[in-house]
Design a protein around this motif. Sequence first.
Motif, PDB file in Angstrom:
ATOM      1  N   ARG A   1      11.368  10.469  -1.154  1.00  0.00           N
ATOM      2  CA  ARG A   1      11.817  10.245  -2.525  1.00  0.00           C
ATOM      3  C   ARG A   1      13.150   9.488  -2.558  1.00  0.00           C
ATOM      4  N   ASP A   2      14.066   9.858  -1.695  1.00  0.00           N
ATOM      5  CA  ASP A   2      15.403   9.260  -1.688  1.00  0.00           C
ATOM      6  C   ASP A   2      15.457   8.136  -0.665  1.00  0.00           C
TER       7      ASP A   2
ATOM      8  N   VAL B   1       0.829  -1.213   0.000  1.00  0.00           N
ATOM      9  CA  VAL B   1       0.000   0.000   0.000  1.00  0.00           C
ATOM     10  C   VAL B   1       0.860   1.259   0.000  1.00  0.00           C
ATOM     11  N   VAL B   2       2.030   1.203   0.612  1.00  0.00           N
ATOM     12  CA  VAL B   2       2.937   2.344   0.558  1.00  0.00           C
ATOM     13  C   VAL B   2       3.361   2.599  -0.884  1.00  0.00           C
ATOM     14  N   ALA B   3       3.637   1.531  -1.623  1.00  0.00           N
ATOM     15  CA  ALA B   3       3.972   1.685  -3.047  1.00  0.00           C
ATOM     16  C   ALA B   3       2.778   2.247  -3.822  1.00  0.00           C
ATOM     17  N   ASP B   4       1.572   1.818  -3.466  1.00  0.00           N
ATOM     18  CA  ASP B   4       0.368   2.348  -4.122  1.00  0.00           C
ATOM     19  C   ASP B   4       0.223   3.842  -3.870  1.00  0.00           C
TER      20      ASP B   4
ATOM     21  N   LEU C   1       5.348   9.771  -7.098  1.00  0.00           N
ATOM     22  CA  LEU C   1       6.722   9.585  -6.616  1.00  0.00           C
ATOM     23  C   LEU C   1       7.349   8.363  -7.275  1.00  0.00           C
ATOM     24  N   PRO C   2       8.674   8.284  -7.319  1.00  0.00           N
ATOM     25  CA  PRO C   2       9.336   7.191  -8.039  1.00  0.00           C
ATOM     26  C   PRO C   2       9.162   5.840  -7.356  1.00  0.00           C
ATOM     27  N   ASP C   3       9.426   4.770  -8.108  1.00  0.00           N
ATOM     28  CA  ASP C   3       9.266   3.411  -7.592  1.00  0.00           C
ATOM     29  C   ASP C   3      10.140   3.146  -6.375  1.00  0.00           C
ATOM     30  N   ALA C   4      11.297   3.789  -6.321  1.00  0.00           N
ATOM     31  CA  ALA C   4      12.239   3.538  -5.227  1.00  0.00           C
ATOM     32  C   ALA C   4      11.868   4.258  -3.934  1.00  0.00           C
TER      33      ALA C   4
ATOM     34  N   ILE D   1       3.131  17.723  -6.450  1.00  0.00           N
ATOM     35  CA  ILE D   1       3.577  16.922  -5.303  1.00  0.00           C
ATOM     36  C   ILE D   1       4.620  15.903  -5.737  1.00  0.00           C
ATOM     37  N   GLU D   2       4.539  15.471  -6.980  1.00  0.00           N
ATOM     38  CA  GLU D   2       5.469  14.460  -7.483  1.00  0.00           C
ATOM     39  C   GLU D   2       6.925  14.897  -7.414  1.00  0.00           C
ATOM     40  N   ASP D   3       7.176  16.185  -7.286  1.00  0.00           N
ATOM     41  CA  ASP D   3       8.552  16.687  -7.237  1.00  0.00           C
ATOM     42  C   ASP D   3       9.051  16.927  -5.817  1.00  0.00           C
ATOM     43  N   ALA D   4       8.236  16.595  -4.817  1.00  0.00           N
ATOM     44  CA  ALA D   4       8.632  16.827  -3.423  1.00  0.00           C
ATOM     45  C   ALA D   4       9.681  15.811  -2.984  1.00  0.00           C
TER      46      ALA D   4
END
Length: 470
Positions: free
Chosen positions: A285-286, A107-110, A117-120, A259-262
């Motif tokens: 993100r990182d 669910v965190v990945a979802d 946000l990226p897959d990683a 938000i995708e760039d946060a």
Amino acid sequence: MSTQPFPTADALLHRALQHVEDWEQSWGAFDRHDALGVDPDRLDAAFDEYLERLEGNYPFHHPRYAGQMLKPPHPVACAAYAAAQRINPNNHALDGGPPTSQMEKEVVADLAGMLGLPDATLGHLTGGGTVANLEALWVARELHPDQAVAVAENAHYTHGRMGDVLDVEVVPVPADAHGRIDLDALDRVLEQHAIGTVVLTAGTTGLGTVDPIHDAIPLCRAHDARVHVDGAYGGFFRLLTEPDAPDIPNFPAERFRAIEDADSVAIDPHKHGLQPYGCGCILFRDPAVGRFYQHDSPYTYFTSDDLHLGEISLECSRAGAAAGALWCTLKALPLAPDDGLGPILAACMRAARTWTDAVADTDALRVVAPPETDIVSYVPATSESSLSAVHEASQALFDAAMNDPDDPIFTSVYRLSADALTTLQPSLHADRDEAAVLRSVLMKPEHETYAPDLVDRLANKAQSLDSAAP
């Protein structure tokens, strides 16, 4: 789409608990302590008193409740939570809950995918937005130990409080009348202070407005500052930025899309994700920030070399039931703009616009500011144009509506500064520093249908109060 009728909440709960009971029995019979030593008469008395005391709650499930940010959990979530709660897994370590730990990772990945946000992306569930934001600020401190955090004045108070807990300097940034961070002021703060991280808000808890995230992130990058987005309340609305989402008037899609760039995001499934309290989430993100959590324990992390969630969380024991409930809910109601959760979110947005239009159509009420999300602010139309008159009329209507013995309506009150309110309503003059306005949080899709009637009843009460005034 199935034509089968949706099962009742009782049926789902019975199915869930029966399955767990069958699973328990499959492990073999054993002598249980007789009813855990509880006297049957005492148990009946305790339960009777408990259930009666629960009736003291406000009707959070009903459309007549449009007060605070309380959304009834979906029956699927309740049944799924009860099933896992009966087993009582602990998602701190895989030893305590292998299935629900895996569900949490999924669910965190979802959620990360929904936010762009990226897959990683590294993340985990939390007890709520407060802890999620605490972890974000803690990582911010670890990355930039000698730098401050910049936060808009109208951001949630948790950031200032957690700054005190972490001994991190929190620099306030002025906001506009709607409560959005002022970009010119942010630029000055970034020029004048050593800022490591800037907190932006996707859905303030006051007026439900959204910071200009799309413009603020490039500004922060130009000053080498990280960005944390507090999307505890409004994060799920990013789902409505997708191409298949319905068109919502005055919806700041560009801001939500950014938000995708946060660098990090906090989001609360126990608000618009239809979950019981407490279920928050923090995302980074990182994934390399996981090094700050690194620790070992002599009695955990021994059944698997896979990542244990306690290795990337400040909290230790956490209910696996929260992850299980969210996992099951998102399987039944997927994160899609035109299916599952998306139409529910869109209905809440439309409810706010319907409520706003209904207020504008009355002579007894007037809108303070058009809604960007699903929160509407309004005041009684007073004959006197002072903030004192608005304050007293708002408070009186709030009290009268909530305490109506026959047909109560539950709203909430929000205090706006004199500068903000007179900017939003130029006809008012300031004779006090702040004034109360009415605030309705329309988190239930049923509000879309009920809004006109509720507003009409509030308008009638406002007129009655005005007529009775000396």
